[in-house]
Design a protein around this motif. Structure first.
Motif, PDB file in Angstrom:
ATOM      1  N   LYS A  53       0.851  -1.195   0.000  1.00  0.00           N
ATOM      2  CA  LYS A  53       0.000   0.000   0.000  1.00  0.00           C
ATOM      3  C   LYS A  53       0.884   1.241   0.000  1.00  0.00           C
ATOM      4  N   THR A  54       0.457   2.269  -0.711  1.00  0.00           N
ATOM      5  CA  THR A  54       1.235   3.511  -0.772  1.00  0.00           C
ATOM      6  C   THR A  54       1.057   4.309   0.510  1.00  0.00           C
TER       7      THR A  54
ATOM      8  N   LYS B 240       5.949   2.571  -1.266  1.00  0.00           N
ATOM      9  CA  LYS B 240       5.108   1.369  -1.244  1.00  0.00           C
ATOM     10  C   LYS B 240       5.541   0.544  -0.041  1.00  0.00           C
TER      11      LYS B 240
ATOM     12  N   SER C  37      -1.484  -5.151  -4.922  1.00  0.00           N
ATOM     13  CA  SER C  37      -1.610  -3.717  -4.685  1.00  0.00           C
ATOM     14  C   SER C  37      -2.913  -3.465  -3.941  1.00  0.00           C
TER      15      SER C  37
ATOM     16  N   ASP D 153      -3.939  -0.638  -2.968  1.00  0.00           N
ATOM     17  CA  ASP D 153      -4.530   0.586  -3.513  1.00  0.00           C
ATOM     18  C   ASP D 153      -5.481   0.257  -4.677  1.00  0.00           C
ATOM     19  N   HIS D 154      -5.159  -0.784  -5.432  1.00  0.00           N
ATOM     20  CA  HIS D 154      -5.940  -1.128  -6.616  1.00  0.00           C
ATOM     21  C   HIS D 154      -6.946  -2.247  -6.350  1.00  0.00           C
TER      22      HIS D 154
ATOM     23  N   ASP E 100      -1.452  -2.038 -11.055  1.00  0.00           N
ATOM     24  CA  ASP E 100      -0.476  -0.974 -10.806  1.00  0.00           C
ATOM     25  C   ASP E 100       0.766  -1.265 -11.659  1.00  0.00           C
TER      26      ASP E 100
ATOM     27  N   ASP F  90       3.080   0.470 -13.268  1.00  0.00           N
ATOM     28  CA  ASP F  90       4.380   1.108 -12.996  1.00  0.00           C
ATOM     29  C   ASP F  90       5.112   0.391 -11.876  1.00  0.00           C
ATOM     30  N   PHE F  91       4.379   0.052 -10.829  1.00  0.00           N
ATOM     31  CA  PHE F  91       5.005  -0.653  -9.700  1.00  0.00           C
ATOM     32  C   PHE F  91       5.505  -2.030 -10.124  1.00  0.00           C
ATOM     33  N   TYR F  92       4.689  -2.781 -10.872  1.00  0.00           N
ATOM     34  CA  TYR F  92       5.117  -4.125 -11.284  1.00  0.00           C
ATOM     35  C   TYR F  92       6.303  -4.063 -12.248  1.00  0.00           C
TER      36      TYR F  92
ATOM     37  N   GLY G  67      -6.866  -5.046  -8.994  1.00  0.00           N
ATOM     38  CA  GLY G  67      -7.269  -4.000  -9.920  1.00  0.00           C
ATOM     39  C   GLY G  67      -7.819  -4.428 -11.255  1.00  0.00           C
TER      40      GLY G  67
ATOM     41  N   ASP H 118      -6.751  -4.895 -19.221  1.00  0.00           N
ATOM     42  CA  ASP H 118      -5.875  -4.755 -18.043  1.00  0.00           C
ATOM     43  C   ASP H 118      -4.864  -5.900 -17.970  1.00  0.00           C
TER      44      ASP H 118
END
Length: 252
Positions: free
Chosen positions: A132-133, A140, A174, A176-177, A185, A187-189, A205, A211
């Motif tokens: 989580k951000t 993260k 994630s 957040d997602h 997410d 960018d993170f992956y 997400g 997706d």
């Protein structure tokens, strides 16, 4: 190149499959054996089975449900939730799990990762990381206990450590997602898969077939996991795989 995998997830609470948003507001979805059988018929590559309340309720993993699922389906089965000891891992493998997913216990006792890898082999040790951000730092951070307890562990640094200790695969969610259906997410992956050499499953997400293609095309994840879009019939695993293949991704 490893062929990519589509992996449904069963979040199980008291023997029933549940699903929420951002790890809360859980809704009953159905019987795990029936749902697992349906996913196998749709062409799922693997199944992840998480006992989402075992850690917080200080219970051992529910091996009876795992046995019931493993008798009915023949795709690889990864099981997590409530794992604290090598005996817990052995019980799940005997019940029919192909791999075990360790989350909170890996943070509490990182030696469990290396001990499990030594005894059972790296290939069956999956470390699950809930991320989580942090609103203050933007980092993260890793969460435990079903996403309820924050740690001060930075996600990519922790991922590198668990791989060094013997994890053969990472299941990274994630928070957040999670449940938002706004996409993975990516960018993170992308950053995460550039930092570790083991297979990474992206979770959290998924909302539409695009997706899945996006996370495979824009990062090096080898698996994409989803729950609610499959549970509620919004997407079918076969149609996801067909679409992702049409985008030039090599699928199982």
């Amino acid at each position: 190149m490893l062929a990519k995998r589509i992996i449904p997830c069963l979040d199980v609470d008291n023997g029933r499959v549940k699903k929420g948003v951002n790890f809360v507001n859980l809704t009953d979805v159905g019987d795990p054996v029936e749902i697992a059988r349906a996913y196998e018929q749709q062409g799922a590559d693997e199944l992840v089975f998480l006992d989402i309340t075992a850690t917080n309720q200080h219970r051992h993993p529910i091996t009876e449900t795992v046995e019931a699922v493993s008798r009915q389906v023949f795709m690889p089965l990864t099981v997590g939730g409530g794992i604290n000891t090598l005996d817990d891992i052995q019980a799940l493998l005997r019940a029919g799990a192909d791999k075990v997913s360790i989350n909170s216990a890996s943070v509490k006792n990182p030696d469990l990762i290396s001990q499990a890898a030594q005894r059972f082999g790296n290939q069956c040790v999956v470390v699950a990381i809930d991320v989580k951000t942090d609103p203050q730092s933007g980092q993260k951070l890793v969460y435990t206990h079903g996403g309820q307890q924050a740690t001060n562990l930075e996600a990519i640094a922790w991922a590198k450590e668990v791989v060094q200790r013997g994890a053969g695969e990472l299941l990274v969610t994630s928070m957040d997602h999670d449940g938002t259906k706004q996409g993975f997410d990516v960018d993170f992956y992308r950053q995460l898969t550039a930092a570790v050499e083991v297979p990474v499953i992206a979770s959290g997400g998924a909302g539409k077939v695009e997706d899945f293609a996006q996370v495979f095309l824009q990062s090096k994840v080898t698996g994409a996991l989803a729950a609610s879009v499959f549970h509620f019939g919004e997407l079918n695993i076969k149609e996801v795989k067909d679409y992702v293949r049409s985008q030039g991704v090599v699928m199982r």
